[in-house]
Enzyme design. Sequence first.
Site, short mmCIF file in Angstrom:
data_model
loop_
_atom_site.label_atom_id
_atom_site.label_comp_id
_atom_site.label_asym_id
_atom_site.label_seq_id
_atom_site.Cartn_x
_atom_site.Cartn_y
_atom_site.Cartn_z
N ASP A 216 52.41 48.46 91.11
CA ASP A 216 52.33 47.08 90.53
C ASP A 216 53.44 46.30 91.46
OD1 ASP A 216 51.56 45.85 87.26
OD2 ASP A 216 51.59 44.89 89.29
C1 GLC Z 1 51.07 41.76 88.31
C2 GLC Z 1 50.55 42.63 87.25
C3 GLC Z 1 49.20 43.29 87.84
C4 GLC Z 1 48.55 42.55 88.81
C5 GLC Z 1 49.74 42.45 90.09
C6 GLC Z 1 49.13 41.47 91.10
O1 GLC Z 1 52.56 41.79 88.05
O2 GLC Z 1 51.07 43.66 86.24
O3 GLC Z 1 48.18 43.65 86.65
O4 GLC Z 1 47.52 42.98 89.47
O5 GLC Z 1 50.89 41.99 89.60
O6 GLC Z 1 49.12 40.24 90.78
#
Ligand code: GLC
Length: 748
Positions: free
Chosen positions: A295
């Site tokens: 993430d």
């Molecule tokens: C965010 C979220 C995740 C998302 C990622 C990309 O922080 O936690 O669910 O897919 O970043 O946007």
Amino acid sequence: MQSDKINAMKNKLFLSLIGASLLLSACQPNKPQQKNDLEARVDSVLNLMTLEEKVGQLTLFTSDMDQTGAFIRKEYENDIKQAKVGAIFNAYGADYTRYLQEMAIKNTRLRIPLIFGYDVVHGHRTIFPVPLGEAASWDLEAIEKSARIAAIEASAEGLHWTFAPMCDVTRDPRWGRIVEGAGEDPFLASKIAVARVNGFQGDDVYQTNTLAACVKHFAAYGASQAGRDYHAVDMSERMLRETYMPPYKAAIDAGALTVMTSFNDLNGIPVTASRYLMTEILRDEWGFSGFVVTDYTSIMELLYHGVAGDTLEAAEKSINAGVDMDMQSGFYQTALVSLVEQKRVDVAVIDQAVRNILKVKFQLGLFDDPFRYSSNEREKQEIMKPEFLDAARDVARKSIVLLKNENQLLPLDKNTKTIAVIGPFADNQRELIGSWSAAGDWSKSVSLLEGIRTKVPNVNILHAMGSEITGDETSMIKEAVATARKADVVILAVGEAAWMSGEAASRTKLDLPEIQQQLVEAIHETGKPIVVVLMNGRPLTINWIDENIPSVLETWFLGTTTGHAIADVIFGDYNPSGKLPVTFPRSVGQIPIHYDMRNTGRPFNPDSKFTSKYLDESNDPLYVFGHGLSYTTFSYGPVTLSNQSINENETLEASVTITNTGNYAGTEIAQLYIHDPVASVARPVKELKGFKKVELMPNESKTIAFTIGFDELAFYRENMSFGVEAGQINVMIGTNSRDTQSASFMLE
Ligand code: GLC
């Protein structure tokens, strides 16, 4: 001079080689790729790559088109040109993706295509109900169709990969991301995860109207301590395996091509550095063969977790744990070459990570044609088509849960003389598409007021906002009360702003914002019949509303077609069938509260002090898991079992006859629960193991049957082996997790 000439010749030879191998692969028929053919193609590219080019493939950066995390790195275009990044997210549109892809193909030595990812969670342009709302439909077909349409629209705008489905089970509505998942139950969440993966990836992920799915956030993110986002997670192996893992595994077994790590630690080990999760479970035990992405900046966050002292150590821990791609921290880009040189990371580990990523790019057809998704024609043809909006309205109606309907106030008569539509959500469009609404344009969403006016054009519709969503401005309440007094019935639309749930949106209270509570009570004072329409991303402790308001609809955030879907239900063109996928507590103090708790050694007994209870609150929730009323009524006959006993290799049928005993045709979601009253481990008092949607005309009866066997009865036994145990099994079938008919059988 001589070496430059040789280098130039070598590069030319390389490019022609690459050109030839890409050409070769490109001229392969677009047939589904056999495993060994795919691996051969991947290795044909891998073997040409320098270490720096390999590290580039392990790096994902956001463009500056949208922002979904703490910071954006402006140098992403230079990174592309220098083959320092292999994936870009938050970039979409045929022209923009083609521009970025051309940048990669024209400027890099090996011309390896970029993969484009985005959070297409509940629709891309046509926005569907937020996932928790969709889960309330319990309609797997409609949910799959929703993901299918999202993939068609997103891929038409050049996207290859979505960061969905979010498969995090949660029992804590303080946690704002409850809105993104499928609620508290592992069985329902698993079925929905599969439907979403199938919707996104379609029958053949090579087709340009599909998206690679991403199972997130692996693992147990929904158990963040105290419901506070990004917080620590501690739990037993049994709870991890029984409650939190099933939806991730179901999604992976359904063929999801990618997995995203979660922000949390699990029992002190940050997930992004957990070899136990990323390799031992995900690869060795479950056989996952796609790629793992972190993430947002999760590798960098190992410094904050306190398990890495510097960039090198953080990158070393993640890559050696089995994490293939670094989202946004840039730590792989900075550290991996040095780590290999220092022999802290084996180049074979890098190679496997690159293989996992290149394989997905081949499966998406990007090596055959890097521009195949960036089609201006499809972009024009495939966005917000009428049939997509119809599908969105269909699943939106099915997601609405009728929480209460005293004296059958609903459905409203279409010939009502005057209706007042009041509240901050009455004429609101922005909030309707909820959080994680991707490229959705809220100005295209249908407000509740618009939906009602369209539905009943001959009725005198009054409107007053009454209050803001939050704040303490009371000046509008008086006008709202005056408006209510002029009406025969009031539709009162209240709830949470979209930003009050989703990421980084935990709450310590679950009440309606105070100013809205004041509005509700002021309108209630008028004595007019009131229908409360809730718009929210989590369970709310609406105890006062439950006690004082005759009819209450839970509508979540229903997306682009909100107003039409709610009007369909309010005026009876659709008889509500939704069921809660999550328990509504009476009080934050009860959390965690869920239907499948264990009995304890002192189950509550009102006649005894020394039993499990609170001094200041009931043990019971406000609304139970699986709760949802209809405009009609359904009665359940006794549960009949095809056998009184079976062994672990046999199955039996549990049947029940359901009758529509009311005046409206309706759909009932019958739920099957089981309970093992005596086992080597204390078992939940009930567990959902099946559900069926049954459509019944007034006075019509239908008999439905559920098959019960090993899959429904197995659990992690005392020694953590997964299996069944002989003894009595109780079977319960009913309209929710509390009101059921039961029978028992013996498992030999
Ligand atoms: C965010 C979220 C995740 C998302 C990622 C990309 O922080 O936690 O669910 O897919 O970043 O946007």
